[in-house]
Each structure stands twice: as C-alpha cells, then as structure tokens.
Design an enzyme around this catalytic site. Sequence first.
Site, PDB file in Angstrom:
ATOM      1  CG  ASN A 218      -0.225  -0.090   2.514  1.00 37.43           C
ATOM      2  OD1 ASN A 218       0.525   0.806   2.876  1.00 37.43           O
ATOM      3  ND2 ASN A 218      -0.410  -1.184   3.248  1.00 37.43           N
ATOM      4  N   PRO A 322      -3.928 -11.693  10.673  1.00 39.27           N
ATOM      5  CG  PRO A 322      -2.101 -12.265  12.005  1.00 39.27           C
ATOM      6  CD  PRO A 322      -2.633 -12.380  10.610  1.00 39.27           C
ATOM      7  CG  ASP A 323      -6.688  -6.034  14.123  1.00 32.91           C
ATOM      8  OD1 ASP A 323      -5.775  -5.487  14.797  1.00 32.91           O
ATOM      9  OD2 ASP A 323      -7.614  -5.397  13.610  1.00 32.91           O
ATOM     10  CE  LYS A 354     -11.209   0.890  11.788  1.00 30.46           C
ATOM     11  NZ  LYS A 354     -10.504   1.313  10.579  1.00 30.46           N
TER      12      LYS A 354
HETATM   13  O1  C5P Z   1      -8.659  -1.893  10.885  1.00 34.56           O
HETATM   14  P1  C5P Z   1      -7.828  -0.747  10.416  1.00 34.56           P
HETATM   15  O2  C5P Z   1      -6.797  -1.134   9.417  1.00 34.56           O
HETATM   16  O3  C5P Z   1      -8.567   0.495  10.014  1.00 34.56           O
HETATM   17  O4  C5P Z   1      -7.116  -0.345  11.796  1.00 34.56           O
HETATM   18  C1  C5P Z   1      -6.076   0.484  11.864  1.00 34.56           C
HETATM   19  C2  C5P Z   1      -5.276   0.178  13.102  1.00 34.56           C
HETATM   20  O5  C5P Z   1      -5.147  -1.214  13.342  1.00 34.56           O
HETATM   21  C3  C5P Z   1      -3.867   0.684  12.911  1.00 34.56           C
HETATM   22  O6  C5P Z   1      -3.388   1.066  14.188  1.00 34.56           O
HETATM   23  C4  C5P Z   1      -3.155  -0.546  12.382  1.00 34.56           C
HETATM   24  O7  C5P Z   1      -1.757  -0.464  12.651  1.00 34.56           O
HETATM   25  C5  C5P Z   1      -3.817  -1.673  13.124  1.00 34.56           C
HETATM   26  N1  C5P Z   1      -3.897  -2.955  12.389  1.00 34.56           N
HETATM   27  C6  C5P Z   1      -3.167  -4.038  12.818  1.00 34.56           C
HETATM   28  N2  C5P Z   1      -3.253  -5.242  12.168  1.00 34.56           N
HETATM   29  C7  C5P Z   1      -4.030  -5.369  11.089  1.00 34.56           C
HETATM   30  C8  C5P Z   1      -4.787  -4.281  10.622  1.00 34.56           C
HETATM   31  C9  C5P Z   1      -4.683  -3.090  11.287  1.00 34.56           C
HETATM   32  O8  C5P Z   1      -2.425  -3.917  13.808  1.00 34.56           O
HETATM   33  N3  C5P Z   1      -4.088  -6.550  10.475  1.00 34.56           N
END
Ligand code: C5P
Length: 423
Positions: A218, A322-323, A354
């Site tokens: 990205n 994974p998040d 969020k």
């Molecule tokens: O869900 P989104 O991408 O909008 O969330 C943004 C936040 O979550 C940021 O702090 C990003 O670093 C973190 N994030 C993460 N792992 C992911 C997706 C997002 O730590 N797979």
Amino acid sequence: MRLHESALSTDLQGRHLLLGVTGGVAAYKAAELARELQRRGATVQVVMTEAATRFVGAPTFQALTGEPVFVDQWDARVDNNMAHIDLSRRADAILIAPATADFIAKLVHGLADDLLSTMCLARDCPLLVAPAMNRQMWQNPATQRNVVRLRTDGVQILGPDSGDQACGETGDGRMLEAEDLAEEMTAFFVPKRLAGRRVLVTAGPTFEAIDPVRGITNLSSGKMGYAIARACRQAGGDVVLVSGPTALPTPQGVRRIDVVSAMQMHEAVIGELTGSGSPPRRQQLFISVAAVADWRVTNVSGQKIKKVEGKPAPKIEFAQNPDILASVAHLPDPPYCVGFAAESEDLERNGDAKRRRKGIPLLIANIGHQTFGRDDNEVLLIDEAGAQSLPRANKHALARELVSAIAMRLDRQDQKSEARDGR
Ligand code: C5P
C-alpha cells in the site's frame, strides 16, 4: 540519509542557541552544524576561540548565521563591554562544538581567560559539549576525569563518535556529525514524559508476496510511524520500531526490526511483547501506526509466474491476516495500546466504534484520508472521554503533541491502577 527539510522546520523553532567553536580541525563541521540548527528553526549565534579562527574564519559563520560572530572579550560592538553576560543571557542553551581537550579542562576548572570560557562560566542556561580530539587525547586519564567531572556538574556530553581521525589514526574522539548533534539538541528540549518507559511502535506498509518478484502493498511511507518513534525516543522512551519496507532512516537511539509481511510483523510484535529474558523486558506502550495488509496470498508461487499467450490470468487466493493491534490488546496484562485509523466518513462515530472493536483505550483518526506520503497530517484523538482534534502540522511536530497526549493518558492509567491495587 537526511531527514526531510520542511518536516523538521519546527524542531527548534523559537530557540536561540549559542554555538561555541573551539580550536580543533572539526571546526569545519561546525559550519554545517550552524546550518542544520537553523534548518530546524533555531537562531544561532557563534562565539569562537582565537584558536578556532585558525581553522575556519569568522566571516564564514557570520554569513551562515546572519549574526555577528564574537571572539574577543573586549569587543567594542557590545555597548556595556560585557559580551559574556549579554550573549549568554539571550541563549536557551550553549553548545560547544567542537570542544577541544583544552577547552574541556578549562570548563572543569572554571577558567575564564577568553570570551567563550567566560561566557560558559557566567551562563544561566544549559551547557552541552561535543568533544573532538585525537583518540589518545580522549583516552588520556586527565580528559576522562574531566569529562566525568563535567557530567557531575550537569553538563551534557554529546559523543564523541568513533572512526577515522584527521590525524590518520582510528578510534574514539571524532566529533558527532552535524545532523546527529542537531538531533541531540532537538531531543534536549523535549520534556522527558516517557522517561523509563519501554515503547513498541509499528510503522510503514506491509508487503504480501505473490511470487518471488511481485506482491501487494500500500502507499504508506512510514513517515508518521517513524516520527512517532523518534518523538517517543526524544521524550526519553526506550523504543523498538517494527517496520515494514520503507526508505526512511532509523531515528537516532531507536532499535529497529525490519519485517516484510503482516505475518512477520505480527510475529515480531508478539515476540517483543512476550519475549523471555531476565527480567522480561515488557513494553508498557504499544503504538500501532503501520498500515497492515488485511489479506495475504495463500497460493504464493515459488517461481515467477509466467505470462503465457492465450492462457487466462492467474487466480490469486487470499486469507485474512491477524489484526496485530487487537491481538496485543487482548494479551493478558496488555501494554497501553494506541491505534491509528483512516476513516473517510463520520470520523468520530466510526473511529470510536473501531476503538471499541479493537479493545484499545485510544485511537488516532486521520482527518481526510489522503495522508499517505505527505509531510503533514491532521488528527482526531478518540478515547472513552470523547474526541479531541489536533490542528494540521508537520508529522514531527504532530508526533511530539501526540506523544505528550499519550504520555498523559498513560500516567493517568498508572495512577488509576495504583489506586486500585491500594499502592
Ligand atoms: O482496521 P484498520 O486497518 O482500520 O485499523 C487500523 C489500526 O489497526 C492501525 O493502528 C493498524 O496499525 C492496526 N492494524 C493491525 N493489524 C491489522 C490491521 C490493522 O495492527 N491486520
């Protein structure tokens, strides 16, 4: 690599610095230093010793700083003939660069036999000293004793560096480079709100391979995350930066771990937070700035996928990554977690949703979604008390504001848990 010009212009804004130049060959680097300090917003006034003028002429510094250069304590340009008082009272700090072994010895003993040493003795502002000398002179017990003494007297010693010396020898004693000194000077003025805190920051994009030469990434440049890591370090934190692929220089004093994919970033982050060691070095603050890929390719090809005429385009299959932030927030006894988000509509409501979904106390939402690659940003801080906006600023200035806002919340959380534990 140099940090970007416009992004640093507020680092030392409003600061008036006295740059003391003494007689060593590194005096030539002081010219670059004067420029670097000004580039960061400071005004610089140069005072030289007589010996320094043998290496670089006063007109060089005068032309670079736009301020008169002083050498002689009897300079008739100062009305009351008290240049040593007059000059140091206007300064926020005095930086001696280069500082010779002789000048350091004079400082230790409070000698005042020229304008610069008299000014240092008469100062009522902080003094920072960047030694520059031959390695034997640096290692000499007399110099080492003097440096210890200066430190006890509250003088900050910057460097020296190690490497090739003008005399042809190699070792400790080189003056730090101009940019490193300017970086130390910037950090000097930042309140140490994170002193003693261990901080983990993620930054940059991730890269999800399709085959050995292609992948999905990205537009994140890493600038915000690197600025946050730098600001945390300048605030006294012990900082680890887990970074996706970027072209940025590692902020001074920060330990950087390079990763490529989201899975690697996840592993590095969890490893840092749960790693062993005695005592375990657990981070107390996690700031997740990275733009992590939501999906990874599951059918990665071991060979470059060939384009064959008449054959259909390859099918790419994905699995969800994974998040990282959410998994850190759900660790037993997690660090204080801060997330970053780009939301395109109803920022406050979507941002707060969020924040709750990820289970974190603070979310920083970019106002306007095109922040990638830019040098400035405008954000909304969303926590359980509501939303607070910070005006548009360059990412380094904004990072300092954010770090101070985060440190305040971290302190508050500590106080709450101490009260709860009855400490
Ligand atoms: O869900 P989104 O991408 O909008 O969330 C943004 C936040 O979550 C940021 O702090 C990003 O670093 C973190 N994030 C993460 N792992 C992911 C997706 C997002 O730590 N797979």
